[in-house]
Scaffold this motif. Sequence first.
Motif, mmCIF file in Angstrom:
data_model
loop_
_atom_site.group_PDB
_atom_site.id
_atom_site.type_symbol
_atom_site.label_atom_id
_atom_site.label_comp_id
_atom_site.label_asym_id
_atom_site.label_seq_id
_atom_site.Cartn_x
_atom_site.Cartn_y
_atom_site.Cartn_z
ATOM 1 N N THR A 103 0.820 -1.214 0.000
ATOM 2 C CA THR A 103 0.000 0.000 0.000
ATOM 3 C C THR A 103 0.857 1.268 0.000
ATOM 4 O OG1 THR A 103 -0.156 -0.165 2.428
ATOM 5 C CG2 THR A 103 -1.950 -1.114 1.142
ATOM 6 N N SER A 104 2.135 1.117 -0.318
ATOM 7 C CA SER A 104 3.039 2.270 -0.398
ATOM 8 C C SER A 104 3.671 2.325 -1.784
ATOM 9 C CB SER A 104 4.155 2.157 0.651
ATOM 10 O OG SER A 104 3.616 2.103 1.951
ATOM 11 N N PRO A 105 3.772 3.504 -2.395
ATOM 12 C CA PRO A 105 4.400 3.610 -3.722
ATOM 13 C C PRO A 105 5.842 3.113 -3.693
ATOM 14 C CG PRO A 105 3.277 5.655 -3.136
ATOM 15 C CD PRO A 105 3.293 4.812 -1.899
ATOM 16 N N ILE A 106 6.249 2.494 -4.778
ATOM 17 C CA ILE A 106 7.611 1.970 -4.891
ATOM 18 C C ILE A 106 8.517 3.073 -5.431
ATOM 19 C CG2 ILE A 106 9.076 0.251 -6.008
ATOM 20 C CD1 ILE A 106 6.532 -1.502 -6.233
ATOM 21 N N ARG A 107 9.527 3.431 -4.650
ATOM 22 C CA ARG A 107 10.443 4.505 -5.042
ATOM 23 C C ARG A 107 11.917 4.069 -5.059
ATOM 24 N NH1 ARG A 107 6.952 7.137 -1.216
ATOM 25 N NH2 ARG A 107 5.542 8.616 -2.234
ATOM 26 N N ALA A 108 12.244 3.032 -4.334
ATOM 27 C CA ALA A 108 13.650 2.643 -4.177
ATOM 28 C C ALA A 108 14.264 2.274 -5.526
ATOM 29 C CB ALA A 108 13.759 1.458 -3.212
ATOM 30 N N PRO A 109 15.379 2.906 -5.916
ATOM 31 C CA PRO A 109 15.976 2.636 -7.237
ATOM 32 C C PRO A 109 16.300 1.166 -7.479
ATOM 33 C CG PRO A 109 16.909 4.634 -6.311
ATOM 34 C CD PRO A 109 16.060 4.013 -5.227
ATOM 35 N N ARG A 110 16.813 0.454 -6.460
ATOM 36 C CA ARG A 110 17.173 -0.949 -6.677
ATOM 37 C C ARG A 110 15.941 -1.799 -6.954
ATOM 38 N NH1 ARG A 110 20.632 -0.534 -2.031
ATOM 39 N NH2 ARG A 110 19.571 -2.223 -0.942
ATOM 40 N N VAL A 111 14.833 -1.446 -6.334
ATOM 41 C CA VAL A 111 13.591 -2.188 -6.557
ATOM 42 C C VAL A 111 13.021 -1.847 -7.930
ATOM 43 C CG1 VAL A 111 11.288 -2.668 -5.674
ATOM 44 C CG2 VAL A 111 13.163 -2.192 -4.073
ATOM 45 N N LEU A 112 13.031 -0.569 -8.276
ATOM 46 C CA LEU A 112 12.556 -0.156 -9.599
ATOM 47 C C LEU A 112 13.369 -0.832 -10.702
ATOM 48 C CD1 LEU A 112 11.988 3.653 -8.945
ATOM 49 C CD2 LEU A 112 10.218 1.921 -9.305
ATOM 50 N N ALA A 113 14.657 -1.052 -10.455
ATOM 51 C CA ALA A 113 15.501 -1.698 -11.462
ATOM 52 C C ALA A 113 15.026 -3.118 -11.750
ATOM 53 C CB ALA A 113 16.960 -1.703 -10.994
ATOM 54 N N GLN A 114 14.584 -3.852 -10.703
ATOM 55 C CA GLN A 114 14.073 -5.203 -10.945
ATOM 56 C C GLN A 114 12.786 -5.161 -11.752
ATOM 57 O OE1 GLN A 114 14.063 -8.618 -8.737
ATOM 58 N NE2 GLN A 114 15.824 -8.154 -7.449
ATOM 59 N N TYR A 115 11.890 -4.241 -11.401
ATOM 60 C CA TYR A 115 10.643 -4.131 -12.158
ATOM 61 C C TYR A 115 10.904 -3.664 -13.587
ATOM 62 C CZ TYR A 115 7.555 -5.099 -8.224
ATOM 63 O OH TYR A 115 6.872 -5.722 -7.198
ATOM 64 N N GLU A 116 11.908 -2.829 -13.785
ATOM 65 C CA GLU A 116 12.278 -2.417 -15.134
ATOM 66 C C GLU A 116 12.712 -3.628 -15.955
ATOM 67 O OE1 GLU A 116 13.481 -0.322 -18.587
ATOM 68 O OE2 GLU A 116 12.054 0.118 -16.974
ATOM 69 N N SER A 117 13.428 -4.548 -15.320
ATOM 70 C CA SER A 117 13.844 -5.767 -16.025
ATOM 71 C C SER A 117 12.638 -6.607 -16.424
ATOM 72 C CB SER A 117 14.791 -6.588 -15.142
ATOM 73 O OG SER A 117 15.991 -5.889 -14.893
ATOM 74 N N VAL A 118 11.665 -6.707 -15.527
ATOM 75 C CA VAL A 118 10.459 -7.472 -15.845
ATOM 76 C C VAL A 118 9.671 -6.785 -16.962
ATOM 77 C CG1 VAL A 118 8.291 -8.400 -14.941
ATOM 78 C CG2 VAL A 118 10.342 -8.419 -13.510
ATOM 79 N N ALA A 119 9.552 -5.462 -16.877
ATOM 80 C CA ALA A 119 8.843 -4.722 -17.927
ATOM 81 C C ALA A 119 9.534 -4.914 -19.277
ATOM 82 C CB ALA A 119 8.771 -3.248 -17.562
ATOM 83 N N GLY A 120 10.856 -4.886 -19.277
ATOM 84 C CA GLY A 120 11.591 -5.110 -20.517
ATOM 85 C C GLY A 120 11.376 -6.508 -21.058
ATOM 86 N N LEU A 121 11.365 -7.490 -20.175
ATOM 87 C CA LEU A 121 11.135 -8.881 -20.576
ATOM 88 C C LEU A 121 9.781 -9.024 -21.267
ATOM 89 C CD1 LEU A 121 12.266 -11.905 -20.021
ATOM 90 C CD2 LEU A 121 10.561 -11.914 -18.199
ATOM 91 N N LEU A 122 8.740 -8.436 -20.671
ATOM 92 C CA LEU A 122 7.394 -8.535 -21.243
ATOM 93 C C LEU A 122 7.296 -7.776 -22.559
ATOM 94 C CD1 LEU A 122 5.332 -8.089 -17.949
ATOM 95 C CD2 LEU A 122 5.656 -10.210 -19.245
#
Length: 207
Positions: A103-122
């Motif tokens: 329930t909190s926005p994701i801001r941490a750069p290291r966490v965003l980097a993992q989601y960026e990898s998933v977004a790129g994969l898709l």
Amino acid sequence: MGRPRKALLDRERIGATALELVDEKGDFSVPEVARRLGVQTASVYHHVDGRAGVIELLRERITDAIDPGTLSDVPWDTALERWARSYRAAFAAHPRTIPMLMTSPIRAPRVLAQYESVAGLLSEAGFAPSLVLPVITGLDNIVLGSALDMSAPDTMWEVSEGAEAPRLAAAQAATSPSRADQAFDLTLAGFLGHCRDLLRTGPHQAP
């Protein structure tokens, strides 16, 4: 007197202490973190941007346990499955953080980097931009819900003598101790199967 070799307070210690508190009681406050570290609350604020900043430290600590290598060198659906299993294991170790982090926005750069990898994969697999976040969010829901389920009691349905639920009681009696794992495998397989269908049938747009 010489200067100490190690700083008395840093982001690593703040995050570790906050995680201890959440594991113990399901929440934390910045003053509690400060007391446990033996410092003034103002000292903690010098290193983080209030409670929201500490929450991001929690998110980083847990996400660091997710293996980013699961997303490499395999087909997109295999990569998502492997990543989901590593993701589930990381959060299953700290289930009390899940309501706070979901329930909190994701801001941490290291966490965003993992989601960026998933977004790129898709995206590279052929999913339209309008479907990328729905797929990621759906996977988040499956993984985090299952991580919470792993901390639940073995018997979730207590059928008392006065309850008329013979089929539920029979189903529970026949269920193995690995119910949570079986449920996760079933749900994840169905989710990935539907995602494969989206790519096969198109158009690849969110409804």
